[in-house]
Scaffold this motif. Structure first.
Motif, PDB file in Angstrom:
ATOM      1  N   ARG A  87       0.446  -1.324  -0.266  1.00 16.20           N
ATOM      2  CA  ARG A  87      -0.036   0.215  -0.317  1.00 16.20           C
ATOM      3  C   ARG A  87       1.481   0.483   0.224  1.00 16.20           C
ATOM      4  N   PRO A  88       2.153   1.543  -0.732  1.00 16.63           N
ATOM      5  CA  PRO A  88       2.740   2.322  -1.074  1.00 16.63           C
ATOM      6  C   PRO A  88       1.962   4.118  -1.336  1.00 16.63           C
ATOM      7  N   SER A 263      -5.829  -1.351   7.112  1.00 19.71           N
ATOM      8  CA  SER A 263      -5.484  -2.934   6.959  1.00 19.71           C
ATOM      9  C   SER A 263      -6.507  -3.940   7.629  1.00 19.71           C
ATOM     10  N   VAL A 264      -6.241  -3.583   9.008  1.00 14.75           N
ATOM     11  CA  VAL A 264      -6.954  -4.357   9.873  1.00 14.75           C
ATOM     12  C   VAL A 264      -8.185  -4.085  10.232  1.00 14.75           C
ATOM     13  N   ILE A 265      -9.058  -2.850   9.746  1.00 23.24           N
ATOM     14  CA  ILE A 265     -10.389  -3.137   9.758  1.00 23.24           C
ATOM     15  C   ILE A 265     -11.288  -2.974   8.087  1.00 23.24           C
ATOM     16  N   PHE A 347      -7.752  -7.475  -1.512  1.00 24.53           N
ATOM     17  CA  PHE A 347      -7.834  -6.347  -1.518  1.00 24.53           C
ATOM     18  C   PHE A 347      -6.969  -4.930  -2.192  1.00 24.53           C
ATOM     19  N   ASN A 348      -5.814  -5.965  -3.307  1.00 22.61           N
ATOM     20  CA  ASN A 348      -5.266  -4.858  -4.104  1.00 22.61           C
ATOM     21  C   ASN A 348      -4.601  -4.114  -3.119  1.00 22.61           C
ATOM     22  N   TRP A 349      -3.758  -4.665  -2.765  1.00 26.39           N
ATOM     23  CA  TRP A 349      -2.802  -3.992  -1.740  1.00 26.39           C
ATOM     24  C   TRP A 349      -1.393  -3.791  -2.170  1.00 26.39           C
ATOM     25  N   ILE A 350      -1.085  -5.005  -2.865  1.00 19.95           N
ATOM     26  CA  ILE A 350       0.228  -5.238  -3.223  1.00 19.95           C
ATOM     27  C   ILE A 350       0.818  -4.686  -4.577  1.00 19.95           C
ATOM     28  N   MET A 351       1.427  -3.546  -4.524  1.00 22.75           N
ATOM     29  CA  MET A 351       2.715  -3.381  -6.053  1.00 22.75           C
ATOM     30  C   MET A 351       4.070  -3.836  -6.294  1.00 22.75           C
TER      31      MET A 351
END
Length: 353
Positions: A87-88, A263-265, A347-351
């Motif tokens: 999540r940068p 992210s936890v929520i 969640f599409n968090w990773i780049m």
């Protein structure tokens, strides 16, 4: 801002430390990114250069009036050798929120992400791949204009430095002991508590020293007005599991909106675990503890990801908690697995770099 990032090559590479020696923030990679700001010219002079000391005028305004913001994020290396960021874009967006609050010019978020990507790609050999390790990324901005007048600086320097790190704590999921401080105030609504500016952390150091003198690893801050509502821990946001429901202090203008917190929520909502953001007092936590309803307490942050809490000390009352609870461990495992590419990123968090 369509800048070309200049690369200045290093003649001799540094010797990399052993993984067992890493610790947190002790070693730095071969290169760093920098760019400058000048009023009327904007952000310019973007380049990647060998990591080296800075030369600043003694009257540089950062030394006198504290205009400095920073961020912290990590790069991870998978077993397959892929390099992943978590999540940068959230960190870069939050940096601009910090800049706005203390009158630092906004940065071009797309350009900064590109600079981080290029720098990390160049230094991918520095990313450790053992469990619990990562490459810590520290973007920051300081006021550099030589002037003693009390006003926003007209010149700034933006830098990104990288540090290979081990686990934030020696035993990552070992429960930490937290001291609830009622003497010192960290922030109040209308202040700078909701942004990552250097002064916030300077103001926290004495309370942290006090906690350590009493045998505690971290400080839990209460609100600065009534001294009863829970805000955050020194380096983390805080969560409480009470009777099956997870509660975390709502963002109120004096609490940092953590990326891991968010992210936890999202993760808890995805799992169907009851979770809410609310104003919660230390008295409510004590009441839940006395009634046997306080099931888990854990902190969240980039450095440690999840940090279970085993004890809260409030007014010399020791509230012992179950330590590493089932939910804390599940959250930690899921987030770290996503960060390392071991688990599907829903969640599409990773780049990927």
């Amino acid at each position: 801002m369509n800048q070309v990032i200049e690369l200045v090559k290093r003649k001799v590479k540094k010797e990399k430390p052993e993984v067992s020696e890493l610790g947190f923030g002790k070693y730095y990679t071969d290169y760093m990114f920098s760019m400058d700001y000048q009023e009327g010219k904007g952000w310019h002079n973007a380049k990647i250069t060998p990591y080296e000391p800075l030369s600043l005028d003694p009257s540089a305004m950062v030394f006198h009036y504290g205009q400095a913001v920073f961020e912290g994020l990590k790069a991870y290396k998978t077993k397959e050798g892929k390099v992943l960021l978590f999540r940068p874009e959230k960190n870069v967006a939050r940096m601009n929120i910090s800049c706005e609050r203390i009158s630092i010019p906004q940065v071009d978020e797309k350009m900064v992400l590109e600079a981080i990507e290029q720098l990390v790609d160049l230094e991918r050999d520095w990313i450790p791949d053992q469990e619990g390790t990562s490459l810590y990324i520290r973007p920051f901005i300081i006021a550099t204009e030589p002037c003693l007048g009390v006003r926003p600086s007209r010149e700034y320097k933006f830098l990104v430095i990288l540090s290979p790190v081990g686990s934030y704590y020696t035993d990552q999921l070992k429960p930490v002991k937290i001291y609830v401080d009622e003497e010192y105030v960290r922030a109040v609504p209308g202040g700078t508590g909701y942004v990552k500016t250097a002064g916030n952390y300077a103001a926290s150091l004495r309370a942290q020293e006090k906690a350590e003198e009493l045998g505690y690893e971290q400080v839990l801050w209460l609100d600065g007005i009534e001294r009863k509502y829970i805000e955050e821990v020194g380096s983390m946001n805080i969560f409480f599991k009470i009777n099956g429901e997870v509660v975390t202090p709502q963002l109120n203008g004096s609490i940092l909106g953590g990326v891991t917190r968010d992210s936890v929520i999202q993760l808890l909502q995805y799992w169907g675990v009851p979770v809410r953001e609310a104003q919660i007092s230390i008295d409510e936590i004590y009441d839940a503890y006395i009634k046997g309803h306080l099931e888990e307490v854990f902190g969240t942050g980039t450095a440690a990801v999840i940090s279970p809490v085993g004890e809260l000390n409030w007014k010399n009352i020791s509230m012992k908690v179950n330590g590493t609870g089932e939910l804390s461990a599940r959250i930690y495992e899921t987030i770290t697995n996503i960060q390392l590419g071991k688990e599907k990123d829903s969640f599409n968090w990773i780049m990927e770099i």
